[in-house]
Design an enzyme around this catalytic site. Sequence first.
Site, PDB file in Angstrom:
ATOM      1  N   HIS A  17      -2.316  -0.978  -3.481  1.00  0.00           N
ATOM      2  CA  HIS A  17      -3.417  -0.028  -3.360  1.00  0.00           C
ATOM      3  C   HIS A  17      -3.179   1.141  -4.302  1.00  0.00           C
ATOM      4  CE1 HIS A  17      -4.379  -1.424   1.046  1.00  0.00           C
ATOM      5  NE2 HIS A  17      -4.448  -2.406   0.152  1.00  0.00           N
ATOM      6  N   ASP A  37      -4.466  -4.496   5.863  1.00  0.00           N
ATOM      7  CA  ASP A  37      -4.776  -5.367   4.730  1.00  0.00           C
ATOM      8  C   ASP A  37      -3.697  -6.441   4.597  1.00  0.00           C
ATOM      9  OD1 ASP A  37      -6.148  -6.305   2.494  1.00  0.00           O
ATOM     10  OD2 ASP A  37      -5.037  -5.016   1.128  1.00  0.00           O
ATOM     11  N   SER A  68       0.864  -1.179   0.000  1.00  0.00           N
ATOM     12  CA  SER A  68       0.000   0.000   0.000  1.00  0.00           C
ATOM     13  C   SER A  68       0.900   1.228   0.000  1.00  0.00           C
ATOM     14  CB  SER A  68      -0.942  -0.045   1.218  1.00  0.00           C
ATOM     15  OG  SER A  68      -1.802   1.083   1.226  1.00  0.00           O
TER      16      SER A  68
END
Length: 199
Positions: A48, A141, A21
């Site tokens: 992401h 995540d 991310s």
Amino acid sequence: MPPRSGSDVPDRASVVLIASSAGGIGALEILLSGLEPPLPVPVLAAQHLRRSRETDIVDILSRSTRLTVKLAEDGESTRPGTVYIAPPDHHLCVETTGELALSQGGPVNYARPAADPLFESAVRAYGPRVIACVLTGFDGDGAEGVAAVKARGGTVIVQDPKSAEFRGMPEAAIDTGLADFVLDLDDIAPTIERLLRAG
């Protein structure tokens, strides 16, 4: 080719998964630069990305690696030595037949694409023949995906939070207690290479 099952399961992994991310594009550049062709497996990455605009992630990563880098397409079959990136606003998943699938299902951990759908679907397809890597990021995540990978006997590599630009994702993965390796970013690619070529 569909994933193999039963007695003909190979000793080594059949796919490498990467989740990242915030700070992840730079981390992906470093990791992918350390993977040398001919890589015997595909690499599937959930980074992401902003939903609102086109991404230049393929161009950026292609400058750092000799592997082929492309945005994943719905229904395509994977090829060894190719890096498939989840496109903006789509989860990247793996069908049990081995083909890639794109989904616009709801965000997971506020993200789409997200790591957990990728990890969870890949282990349904490949079972223990998965190497899953969790890199820099500011949320949790990947933690549930890590649990899914380990439940099926796969291998989990986590970037040492001390070497991560953002510690949230690596720390959440480590907190599961299921990481096989916690490594500085520079050490992840050599470890993947050893795991893939050990047989």
